[in-house]
Scaffold this motif. Structure first.
Motif, short mmCIF file in Angstrom:
data_model
loop_
_atom_site.label_atom_id
_atom_site.label_comp_id
_atom_site.label_asym_id
_atom_site.label_seq_id
_atom_site.Cartn_x
_atom_site.Cartn_y
_atom_site.Cartn_z
N TYR A 158 11.64 -9.61 16.00
CA TYR A 158 11.11 -9.64 14.63
C TYR A 158 10.04 -10.72 14.49
O TYR A 158 10.25 -11.86 14.90
N GLN A 159 8.90 -10.33 13.93
CA GLN A 159 7.82 -11.28 13.63
C GLN A 159 7.26 -11.03 12.24
O GLN A 159 6.07 -11.12 12.00
N GLY A 160 8.15 -10.67 11.31
CA GLY A 160 7.75 -10.48 9.92
C GLY A 160 7.42 -9.06 9.53
O GLY A 160 6.88 -8.82 8.45
N HIS A 161 7.72 -8.07 10.38
CA HIS A 161 7.35 -6.68 10.11
C HIS A 161 8.40 -5.94 9.27
O HIS A 161 9.59 -6.11 9.48
N HIS A 162 7.88 -5.10 8.36
CA HIS A 162 8.72 -4.29 7.48
C HIS A 162 7.99 -2.98 7.16
O HIS A 162 6.76 -2.96 7.11
N PHE A 163 8.76 -1.93 6.89
CA PHE A 163 8.17 -0.73 6.32
C PHE A 163 7.84 -1.04 4.86
O PHE A 163 8.34 -2.00 4.28
N PHE A 164 7.02 -0.20 4.26
CA PHE A 164 6.68 -0.35 2.86
C PHE A 164 6.48 1.02 2.25
O PHE A 164 6.24 2.01 2.95
N LYS A 165 6.58 1.07 0.93
CA LYS A 165 6.22 2.27 0.17
C LYS A 165 5.07 1.87 -0.73
O LYS A 165 5.11 0.84 -1.39
N TRP A 166 4.04 2.72 -0.73
CA TRP A 166 2.85 2.43 -1.52
C TRP A 166 2.51 3.69 -2.31
O TRP A 166 2.02 4.66 -1.76
#
Length: 188
Positions: free
Chosen positions: A119-127
């Motif tokens: 983990y290096q700060g990554h996430h899925f997102f909804k836009w």
């Protein structure tokens, strides 16, 4: 902040960059979307650049998913394919070689410790109603919602899926030779 006029003598092309660092990095600050053709032209002209997008106008349309993800270049992704379902789920290529059309699904929590290692700060997102032009950029795109961090748009490959990486503004500025000052960068 002051603009910098850049001129290519070979082609006669001229662009006005928002900022240019002492290290030659061009920083374009955008408050609205632009045509893809303009984005591509600026990226081709500047080459060494980043986009900083003012995300405040669409903040309520952007949702960061809470589950952490491994870095897109992580070796974990040689076997694991992440996507969103009811939460973050994954399947393993190694378990589904015989029939990749029908895969065995797992919850991300099953490999939580492995995800944390990568983990290096990554996430899925909804836009909702995304500004598609920013998903087509080849230069780094950082969305600034006005807090202490920016969201860098990244992409997982095979299959292609966008995510964001949370980056602390202080770390970003200092890494690139700048001096961090909350009042001058609009942190609230």
């Amino acid at each position: 902040m002051h603009e910098v006029v850049l001129f290519d003598e070979a082609t006669g092309e001229k662009h006005i960059a928002d900022l240019k660092t002492d290290r030659g990095m061009v920083i374009e600050i955008q408050h609205s979307a632009m045509p893809v053709e303009e984005l591509k032209a600026r990226e081709a002209f500047y080459k060494h650049m980043i986009w900083i997008v003012d995300g405040r106008p669409f903040r309520t349309q952007f949702e960061l998913r809470p589950e952490p993800l491994p870095h897109p270049d992580s070796q974990l992704l040689d076997d694991v394919v992440f996507f969103e379902g009811l939460g973050t789920v994954f399947w393993r290529r190694s378990e589904n070689e015989a029939n990749p059309a029908m895969v065995l699904m797992h919850k991300a929590e099953e490999i939580g410790s492995q995800i944390q290692e990568h983990y290096q700060g990554h996430h899925f997102f909804k836009w909702k109603r995304p500004r598609e032009v920013w998903l087509q950029a080849t230069a780094p795109v950082l969305i600034d919602f006005g807090g202490h961090e920016v969201y860098r748009i990244c992409e997982y490959q095979n299959p292609s899926r966008h995510c964001v990486q949370l980056i602390q503004k202080r770390a970003l500025i200092e890494k690139n030779g700048g001096s961090y000052n909350e009042s001058s960068i609009g942190v609230k």
